[in-house]
Design a protein around this motif. Structure first.
Motif, short mmCIF file in Angstrom:
data_model
loop_
_atom_site.label_atom_id
_atom_site.label_comp_id
_atom_site.label_asym_id
_atom_site.label_seq_id
_atom_site.Cartn_x
_atom_site.Cartn_y
_atom_site.Cartn_z
N HIS A 104 0.89 -1.28 -0.02
CA HIS A 104 0.05 0.14 -0.04
C HIS A 104 0.99 1.40 0.07
CE1 HIS A 104 -3.24 -2.78 0.88
NE2 HIS A 104 -2.55 -3.13 1.89
N TYR A 105 1.14 1.82 -1.19
CA TYR A 105 1.93 3.04 -1.13
C TYR A 105 1.36 4.39 -1.50
CZ TYR A 105 5.13 5.92 -4.32
OH TYR A 105 5.78 6.94 -4.67
N THR A 106 1.68 5.27 -0.85
CA THR A 106 1.28 6.70 -1.02
C THR A 106 2.56 7.61 -1.48
OG1 THR A 106 -0.44 6.35 0.74
CG2 THR A 106 0.35 8.50 0.40
N GLY A 107 2.31 8.15 -2.46
CA GLY A 107 3.44 8.96 -2.90
C GLY A 107 3.23 9.11 -4.63
N PRO A 108 4.30 9.80 -5.23
CA PRO A 108 4.48 10.21 -6.63
C PRO A 108 4.62 9.10 -7.20
CG PRO A 108 6.16 11.10 -5.60
CD PRO A 108 5.48 10.61 -4.58
N TYR A 109 4.15 8.96 -8.45
CA TYR A 109 4.28 7.62 -9.56
C TYR A 109 5.81 7.58 -9.58
CZ TYR A 109 -0.77 7.71 -10.06
OH TYR A 109 -2.27 7.63 -10.01
N GLU A 110 6.56 8.57 -9.85
CA GLU A 110 7.98 8.45 -10.20
C GLU A 110 8.83 7.75 -8.91
OE1 GLU A 110 7.73 12.78 -8.88
OE2 GLU A 110 6.39 11.54 -10.01
N ASP A 111 8.18 7.54 -7.76
CA ASP A 111 8.89 7.00 -6.90
C ASP A 111 8.24 5.57 -6.73
OD1 ASP A 111 10.44 9.11 -6.34
OD2 ASP A 111 9.39 9.69 -4.69
N LEU A 112 7.42 4.96 -7.50
CA LEU A 112 6.93 3.62 -7.58
C LEU A 112 7.96 2.58 -7.33
CD1 LEU A 112 3.58 3.96 -9.49
CD2 LEU A 112 3.89 2.67 -7.41
N PRO A 113 9.34 2.87 -7.86
CA PRO A 113 10.21 1.60 -7.69
C PRO A 113 10.33 1.36 -6.13
CG PRO A 113 11.01 2.93 -9.24
CD PRO A 113 9.84 3.77 -8.61
N ILE A 114 9.93 2.26 -5.13
CA ILE A 114 10.17 1.88 -4.00
C ILE A 114 9.18 0.86 -3.49
CG2 ILE A 114 9.51 3.01 -1.46
CD1 ILE A 114 10.52 5.79 -2.52
N PRO A 115 7.93 0.70 -3.72
CA PRO A 115 7.17 -0.36 -3.20
C PRO A 115 7.63 -1.85 -3.74
CG PRO A 115 5.76 1.22 -4.36
CD PRO A 115 6.97 1.90 -4.21
N TYR A 116 7.82 -1.70 -4.91
CA TYR A 116 8.47 -2.85 -5.85
C TYR A 116 9.92 -3.53 -5.07
CZ TYR A 116 5.41 -2.47 -9.73
OH TYR A 116 4.22 -2.23 -10.56
N ASN A 117 10.50 -2.57 -4.59
CA ASN A 117 11.88 -2.92 -4.06
C ASN A 117 11.36 -3.51 -2.27
OD1 ASN A 117 13.45 -2.07 -6.04
ND2 ASN A 117 13.84 -0.22 -5.26
N GLU A 118 10.51 -3.02 -1.91
CA GLU A 118 9.71 -3.57 -0.62
C GLU A 118 9.27 -4.90 -0.70
OE1 GLU A 118 9.95 -2.24 2.52
OE2 GLU A 118 11.36 -0.44 1.82
N ILE A 119 8.62 -4.96 -1.86
CA ILE A 119 8.04 -6.37 -2.09
C ILE A 119 9.31 -7.59 -2.46
CG2 ILE A 119 6.72 -7.78 -3.84
CD1 ILE A 119 4.97 -5.31 -3.98
N ALA A 120 10.30 -7.04 -3.30
CA ALA A 120 11.28 -7.80 -3.42
C ALA A 120 12.15 -8.39 -2.11
CB ALA A 120 12.26 -7.42 -4.34
N LYS A 121 12.01 -7.55 -1.32
CA LYS A 121 12.69 -7.63 -0.08
C LYS A 121 11.83 -8.57 0.78
CE LYS A 121 14.70 -5.15 4.13
NZ LYS A 121 14.18 -6.23 5.15
N TRP A 122 10.66 -8.30 0.97
CA TRP A 122 9.63 -9.18 1.48
C TRP A 122 9.78 -10.58 1.22
CZ3 TRP A 122 5.74 -12.24 0.91
CH2 TRP A 122 4.79 -12.64 2.01
N LEU A 123 9.73 -10.85 -0.24
CA LEU A 123 9.88 -12.16 -0.81
C LEU A 123 11.03 -12.80 -0.43
CD1 LEU A 123 8.82 -11.28 -4.39
CD2 LEU A 123 7.36 -12.66 -2.76
N LYS A 124 12.08 -12.08 -0.27
CA LYS A 124 13.32 -12.69 0.12
C LYS A 124 13.27 -13.01 1.38
CE LYS A 124 18.29 -12.23 0.31
NZ LYS A 124 19.54 -11.25 -0.26
N ASP A 125 12.89 -12.08 2.54
CA ASP A 125 12.74 -12.43 4.02
C ASP A 125 12.00 -13.35 4.04
OD1 ASP A 125 14.75 -10.11 3.99
OD2 ASP A 125 13.28 -8.89 4.65
N HIS A 126 10.97 -13.39 3.49
CA HIS A 126 9.94 -14.72 3.97
C HIS A 126 10.09 -15.77 2.86
CE1 HIS A 126 8.06 -11.17 5.46
NE2 HIS A 126 7.51 -11.74 6.31
N ASN A 127 11.08 -16.02 2.42
CA ASN A 127 11.32 -17.22 1.66
C ASN A 127 10.26 -17.41 0.77
OD1 ASN A 127 13.21 -19.13 0.52
ND2 ASN A 127 12.27 -20.71 2.02
N LYS A 128 9.48 -16.52 -0.09
CA LYS A 128 8.29 -16.68 -0.98
C LYS A 128 8.91 -16.64 -2.35
CE LYS A 128 5.25 -17.17 2.35
NZ LYS A 128 4.30 -18.36 2.61
#
Length: 160
Positions: A104-128
């Motif tokens: 759930h991201y709040t902010g400008p579209y040009e910063d959308l890599p931020i939530p994608y990076n958070e998801i990538a980190k979450w996948l790795k941290d949770h072995n998903k």
């Protein structure tokens, strides 16, 4: 002199179960600088078709097949049912439901890599593992938001 506090983006991750999604979509290409015009045209065409066919729209979405100029994207709208006939550039698809992580991201579209990076980190941290392409769901209309830091986007990543 009082300075304005720097504006910040925010990301909150949530794991949830997603029901199957029936979507209408238009595949298109655009230079990054022209994305808003392409989306305006594509969503206009989708919503006209939805209205003419008595469908009920839900989530306004986008899928990115690549991020290099020219970007290949799919502008999509979830609908209550898929019509028997499609027209023009409009195609349909059902996204299989299942477990997902959503940023759930709040902010400008040009910063959308931020939530994608958070998801990538979450996948790795949770072995998903990711299933299929992630997709964005736009929760408010950019033309109605005065400050780009008020834009709200959910980024979904389905899980294997």
């Amino acid at each position: 002199m009082i300075k304005d506090a720097p504006k910040k983006t925010s990301v909150v991750l949530e794991q949830l179960t997603v029901k199957p999604l029936k979507i209408l979509l238009i595949r298109d290409t655009s230079e990054m600088a022209g994305l808003s015009k392409v989306f305006e045209r594509d969503y206009g065409e989708l919503f006209k078709f939805i209205s003419e066919n008595g469908l009920k729209p839900d989530k306004v979405m986008a899928f990115y097949l690549n991020y290099q100029d020219p970007v290949t994207l799919e502008a999509a709208v979830e609908v209550d049912r898929l019509p028997e006939r499609l027209s023009g550039r409009i195609t349909s698809r059902t996204i299989e439901g299942g477990n997902a992580v959503v940023a759930h991201y709040t902010g400008p579209y040009e910063d959308l890599p931020i939530p994608y990076n958070e998801i990538a980190k979450w996948l790795k941290d949770h072995n998903k593992q990711a299933r299929d392409l992630p997709f964005e769901v736009y929760l408010n209309e950019p033309s109605q938001v005065k400050d780009k830091y008020g834009l709200k986007t959910d980024v979904y990543q389905m899980l294997k």
